[in-house]
Motif scaffolding. Sequence first.
Motif, mmCIF file in Angstrom:
data_model
loop_
_atom_site.group_PDB
_atom_site.id
_atom_site.type_symbol
_atom_site.label_atom_id
_atom_site.label_comp_id
_atom_site.label_asym_id
_atom_site.label_seq_id
_atom_site.Cartn_x
_atom_site.Cartn_y
_atom_site.Cartn_z
ATOM 1 N N GLN A 97 -36.785 20.364 43.434
ATOM 2 C CA GLN A 97 -37.945 21.200 43.133
ATOM 3 C C GLN A 97 -39.089 20.806 44.053
ATOM 4 O OE1 GLN A 97 -37.995 23.730 41.085
ATOM 5 N NE2 GLN A 97 -36.050 23.406 40.022
ATOM 6 N N TRP A 98 -40.085 21.673 44.076
ATOM 7 C CA TRP A 98 -41.287 21.388 44.855
ATOM 8 C C TRP A 98 -42.368 20.844 43.924
ATOM 9 C CZ3 TRP A 98 -41.742 21.266 50.039
ATOM 10 C CH2 TRP A 98 -40.679 21.815 50.773
ATOM 11 N N PHE A 99 -43.034 19.804 44.397
ATOM 12 C CA PHE A 99 -44.034 19.113 43.592
ATOM 13 C C PHE A 99 -45.326 18.935 44.383
ATOM 14 C CE2 PHE A 99 -39.886 17.740 42.166
ATOM 15 C CZ PHE A 99 -39.989 17.638 40.791
ATOM 16 N N ILE A 100 -46.405 18.780 43.631
ATOM 17 C CA ILE A 100 -47.665 18.303 44.199
ATOM 18 C C ILE A 100 -47.928 16.941 43.568
ATOM 19 C CG2 ILE A 100 -50.167 18.647 44.282
ATOM 20 C CD1 ILE A 100 -49.602 21.659 44.451
ATOM 21 N N ALA A 101 -48.087 15.942 44.420
ATOM 22 C CA ALA A 101 -48.209 14.559 43.955
ATOM 23 C C ALA A 101 -49.566 14.324 43.301
ATOM 24 C CB ALA A 101 -48.017 13.603 45.126
ATOM 25 N N MET A 102 -49.543 13.673 42.158
ATOM 26 C CA MET A 102 -50.780 13.364 41.441
ATOM 27 C C MET A 102 -51.420 12.059 41.912
ATOM 28 S SD MET A 102 -51.474 15.777 39.281
ATOM 29 C CE MET A 102 -52.716 14.948 38.297
ATOM 30 N N ASP A 103 -50.623 11.144 42.467
ATOM 31 C CA ASP A 103 -51.125 9.793 42.736
ATOM 32 C C ASP A 103 -51.022 9.381 44.197
ATOM 33 O OD1 ASP A 103 -51.791 9.160 39.974
ATOM 34 O OD2 ASP A 103 -49.641 9.191 39.630
ATOM 35 N N LYS A 104 -50.872 10.334 45.088
ATOM 36 C CA LYS A 104 -50.833 10.037 46.522
ATOM 37 C C LYS A 104 -52.241 10.148 47.097
ATOM 38 C CE LYS A 104 -48.414 11.319 50.778
ATOM 39 N NZ LYS A 104 -49.591 11.260 51.658
ATOM 40 N N GLY A 105 -52.647 9.155 47.874
ATOM 41 C CA GLY A 105 -53.965 9.205 48.494
ATOM 42 C C GLY A 105 -54.100 10.428 49.390
ATOM 43 N N ILE A 106 -55.232 11.104 49.296
ATOM 44 C CA ILE A 106 -55.443 12.322 50.095
ATOM 45 C C ILE A 106 -56.270 11.985 51.332
ATOM 46 C CG2 ILE A 106 -56.355 14.671 50.080
ATOM 47 C CD1 ILE A 106 -55.798 14.768 47.064
ATOM 48 N N ASP A 107 -57.559 11.736 51.154
ATOM 49 C CA ASP A 107 -58.396 11.371 52.300
ATOM 50 C C ASP A 107 -58.441 9.869 52.527
ATOM 51 O OD1 ASP A 107 -58.974 13.980 52.860
ATOM 52 O OD2 ASP A 107 -60.841 14.025 51.714
ATOM 53 N N LYS A 108 -58.202 9.109 51.445
ATOM 54 C CA LYS A 108 -58.230 7.658 51.551
ATOM 55 C C LYS A 108 -57.482 7.089 50.358
ATOM 56 C CE LYS A 108 -62.763 7.621 49.316
ATOM 57 N NZ LYS A 108 -64.181 7.259 49.441
ATOM 58 N N PRO A 109 -57.114 5.799 50.388
ATOM 59 C CA PRO A 109 -56.417 5.203 49.233
ATOM 60 C C PRO A 109 -57.258 5.331 47.970
ATOM 61 C CG PRO A 109 -56.268 3.765 51.145
ATOM 62 C CD PRO A 109 -57.224 4.863 51.519
ATOM 63 N N GLY A 110 -56.614 5.694 46.882
ATOM 64 C CA GLY A 110 -57.317 5.869 45.613
ATOM 65 C C GLY A 110 -57.887 7.263 45.416
ATOM 66 N N ASP A 111 -58.008 8.004 46.520
ATOM 67 C CA ASP A 111 -58.528 9.377 46.436
ATOM 68 C C ASP A 111 -57.367 10.314 46.118
ATOM 69 O OD1 ASP A 111 -60.107 11.683 46.668
ATOM 70 O OD2 ASP A 111 -59.660 11.861 48.817
ATOM 71 N N THR A 112 -56.890 10.200 44.883
ATOM 72 C CA THR A 112 -55.713 10.964 44.472
ATOM 73 C C THR A 112 -56.132 12.227 43.731
ATOM 74 O OG1 THR A 112 -55.570 9.865 42.332
ATOM 75 C CG2 THR A 112 -54.446 8.802 44.187
ATOM 76 N N LEU A 113 -55.192 13.117 43.565
ATOM 77 C CA LEU A 113 -55.460 14.344 42.818
ATOM 78 C C LEU A 113 -55.826 14.005 41.375
ATOM 79 C CD1 LEU A 113 -55.610 17.374 42.531
ATOM 80 C CD2 LEU A 113 -53.108 17.464 42.363
ATOM 81 N N ARG A 114 -55.160 13.033 40.795
ATOM 82 C CA ARG A 114 -55.475 12.640 39.422
ATOM 83 C C ARG A 114 -56.916 12.102 39.339
ATOM 84 N NH1 ARG A 114 -51.588 11.674 35.848
ATOM 85 N NH2 ARG A 114 -50.136 10.941 37.435
#
Length: 1010
Positions: free
Chosen positions: A475-492
Motif C-alpha cells: 500500500q501507499w503510505f504517508i509517514a507520520m514520524d519521518k523528518g521533513i525539513d529537519k530531524p524532529g520536524d515530522t508530520l505528527r
Amino acid sequence: MSKPERDYSETLFLPQTDFPMRAGLPQKEPELLKRWQDTDLYKQLRAEAKGRAKFVLHDGPPYANGNIHIGHALNKILKDVVTRSQQMLGYDSNYVPGWDCHGLPIEWKIEEENYRSKNKGKPNFSTPEAMVTFRQECRAYAQHWLNVQREEFIRLGVEGDWQHPYTTMSFPAEAQIARELMKFAANGTLYRGSKPVMWSVVEKTALAEAEVEYEDYTSDTVWVKFPVVPSKDGVYPGVHREPGEKSTAKDVIDLLMRSSVVIWTTTPWTLPGNRAVALSPKINYAIYEVTAAPENNWAKTGDLFVLSKSLAESVMKTAKVDAFELKVDLRPVDLVSAICAHPLRGKGYDFDVPLLYGDHVTDDTGTGFVHTAPGHGREDFELWTSAQTQSYLSTRGINPAIPYTVDENGALTEAAPGFEGKRVINDKGEKGDANEAVIKALIAAGMLIARSRLKHQYPHSWRSKKPIIFRNTPQWFIAMDKGIDKPGDTLRARALKAISVTRWVPPQGENRITGMISQRPDWVISRQRAWGVPIAVFIKENADGSVEILQDPDVEVRIVEAFEAEGADAWYKEGARERFLGKLANEGWQKVDDILDVWFDSGSTHAFVLEDPEHFPSLAGIKRKVDGGQDTVMYLEGSDQHRGWFHSSLLESCGTRGRAPFDVVLTHGFVLDENGRKMSKSLGNVTAPQDVIKQSGADILRMWVCASDYADDLRIGPEILKTTVETYRKLRNTVRWMLGNLAHFSEEDRVKVEKMPELERLMLHRLAELDELVRKAYADFDYKRIFAALSAFMTADLSAFYFDIRKDTLYCEPISSLKRKACLTVLDHLFRCTVVWLAPMLCFTAEESWLSRYGNDAKSVHLETFPEVPAAWRDDRLADKWRKVRTVRRVVTGALEIERAQKRIGSSLEAHPIVHVSNPELAETVLDVDLAEVCITSALTLVEDEGPADAFRMPDVSGVAVLPNLAEGTKCARSWRVLNTIGADPDYPDVSPRDAQALREWDALRKAAE
C-alpha cells in the motif's frame, strides 16, 4: 327616537398588518427563495461586505449519493446560522458549498444499476476504454445527486454560492489533488510499504481508520500449543539475559524443553501467518503439569504448559483439565531465548518461532502469551519489524520475511500450506471456512487444547457494515514520524502543534483529536478501486521490495496539465504511460494505478478552494491571522470527523504547508429519535427533513436546530416538532403584534429616550442587556443560549408583560399622547433588534416580517448588521426597581386569576385590588408607579401594612397581600375601564376623560380630512 350608540372601535388604534397569524411557511418560503434568487442576494452580500475582514466557513463536502437526511439538515442549517451571523457581526462571511464525489459507494451503485441489474459483467479495468467509460458513468451519477442535494440544501434556506460549488471531481480539483500528492513525494514522506492494513473483502480495498466502526461479532477462539524445541543455532533458553541476572537452572531448561507455550487467539485463520510468540517482561510465568484429565481430552495427563501464573487456572478450566500442579516458576528472561515449533510443523511450517518481548502483552485475558502474525496486526507488525527484533532475527538466523497468506478475496494463499483457497470472509461478508480448516488441522496435529466462541467488538467497514480483516499487502503510505525539513520536524509533530493553536468548539474536541494524532500509525492513502484520483506517480521496484518514486518536473507538469484539461481520466487512457513519461518511457518506470483514499481528496479541498482565486474569486485574498492578516477559516462537521475530514485536512495541510488549514473547528452531535434511539427505517422512527418542510416549513427545522444543544446528540420526532411549532407560533404572534401596532408609527412621532416613561426605558435596558448577550453568544457559536434568551424575552417580557400593559396605551390614548408615541418608538427598536437577531436562525420568518414592515422594495434583512444598541440604554438601577414592581404585580395577578376562575370577574379591568405591602423596600419602590396600569386594573389602592389574614398571598413573596375587590363606577364604552369619572366630559358622556380627549382629537382629524 334615541340617538344610536357610537361604534368606538373605529376610533381605536388597533393593530393593522398583512403579516398572517398562520405562517403558511411551506408556501411562503419558496416565494422568499425566489426573491433571493431574483435579487441575487449572495452577490449583494458580497458587495455589502467588501473590504471587511473575512470569515470563511469552508464546507466539509457531503457525499453526492442519495437524498439528504436529517443529519445533513442539522449540519447545513448550523453552517448557515454561522455564516449569516458572522456577516451580521461585521465580517465578510462567505460560504461556498462543496461535494465529495469519488469513492466506493458510487462505484457500487454503478456496478449494481448499470451492470448487475442488467446481467452485464463487471468492466475489465485493465482495459483503458472500459476503465474510462466506467469512470464517466460514476461522474454522471455523482453529478445527478449533486444537483438533487443542491436543491434540497437551498430549500433549507442555506445561503451560499450555489451556482459555483466546488467538487472533488472537477478537473481543476483533480489536478490540484495530484499536485498535493507530488508534494508528499517531494518531501520524502510518501512511500510504498508492506503492512497489515484493514482490508474489506466485500469492497476489495484497504480502509483507513476513519472508515471503520466497531460492532458486535462472534469469533472462534482457540488455545494452541507451541512446543518448545531445540533451536537450529544451538542456543538454549535463558542465554539472552540482562547483565547481572542469574542464569537459568539446567533442570528448568530441561523441563522447559519438554513443555509447550500456550497461546489464545480469536483469529485461528491467522495461525498460518504466525512467525513469533510475544511475552511480557512484566508477567510472572510458570510451567504447569496436567495431572488428571478426561479420556480423549485435548489437554492430556502429563502435558506441560507454560502459562501466566494469574491465568493458569482459567486456561486449565477451559481445557477441561481435572487437576494440575505448578512445576516451576519462570522469569521472563528464562523464556526469551527459547524457540518454539509452529503447531503445524511438518506440514509446511518448519521454521523456528522465536519468543519476543512485546509491550502490548498483558495478563488480563488469554494465557500471557500472544500469537504474533506480522502480516495480520499492527502491534504484531511493529514488534516484528522493530530494529531490535530484526537484529535479533539476524543473529538467530531466522528469516524476517512477512508472508502474504491472504489475498484480496479473503482467501488463504500458497503461503499458507494446506489451506490454499480457504476463505476467511466470503464476498457477502460472511464468515468463511478458513477458521474451521485451521482448527481441524490443529486437532489432527494434537496442538489444540481448547476452543470456544467469543462475542466482542470487532472492526467493520462503515460502508458495507461487514467485518474486515487485517491483511499484509503493498500500500501507499504517508509517514507520520519521518523528518521533513529537519530531524524532529515530522508530520505528527506539525499536526500536534497545529492542534494546540486552533480554537475547538466545544473545547473537548482538542483532546479527542490530539489523542488520535498522537497514536495513529502512518497514513494509508491507497485504494484498489477505479473511481478516484490516481496516485499519479511512476516507480521502479527495488530488490528489497521498496520503490523509487520518479521526481521529474517535466513529467509532473504534463500530468497536471492533462488533469486540468481532461480530468484524472487522462491517467487511464490508452498510451498514458508513454504520454506522461516522454523520453523516460524506455527506462522501466511503472505507472501506479491505485487511487487515492477519498479522505486525501477531501483533505485537500483547502488547496483547490481556499487557495484558488481563479475558480473561486469570491474567496480571493484570504489572509489568515497566522499569516499576519485578520481573516478566519472555520471547519464545521459532526464529531465523527475528528477521525475523518478534520483529521485528513490537518495532516494534508501540515504535510504540505506546515500548519492546519483552519483557525476554528466546531463539531456537532448526531440526530436520534425522541427516545434517544438511532434512526432506522426498520424501526419506523426516521424523521425526514423533506417531510418536516412539506408539513411545517424549513424555519421549524431551523428553530429545532438552534434551540438544541448541538454539542451533544440531538433528538427529533413528532412530539418535539409539535413543541417547536408551538414555540414558533408564540414568537410569530409577538412579531405580528409589533407589526400591527407599528402601522401607526411615523418618524415624526419618535420620542427621545430621556422623555420616555420608565416602562419604555426598562424595555430599552433589556435590549442593551440582550445586545451584549446576543453578540457574545453569536461570536461563541452558542445559538441555544441566544434562542432561549430571545424566546423568553419575547414571550415573558414582551407579550406577557410589556405588550399586555401597553395595549390600553396604544389602542386608546389620544393621538398626541407622549406615552403612546414613546411606546411606538420602543416598538420600532424592539422590532428591529429582535428580527435582526433572529434572522440568522429563522431566515424566512425574519425576511417575511422585515418586508411586511418596510415594503417589498426594501433591502433584505440579511444585508443588515446587528443593530448598534446604545450603551446608555443600560440602566441596572431601573431594572432592579422594576424587578420588585413585577414581584408585586405577580401577586396581584395571582389573586385576580382566582377571581376569574371563580367567575367573580370577567377581566382584570373589573377589579380594584387593595394591595397591602409590609415590606418597606417594596413599598418604597412602588410608591411612584401606577400599579393599576401595571396590573391592568381599573383602580388599585396601596396600603402599607400586613393586610388581613384572608388576603391572597404567595409563599415565595413575603410582605405582599392582596384583596381582589371589585371596581366601583361605570364601564367606559371605549376602553372598558370601570371608573367614577365616566361622563365628566358632557360631549362624550359614556367614556372617561382620557378617552374623551382621544375622541376629540380623532374627530378633529377626521373633520380636517373631509
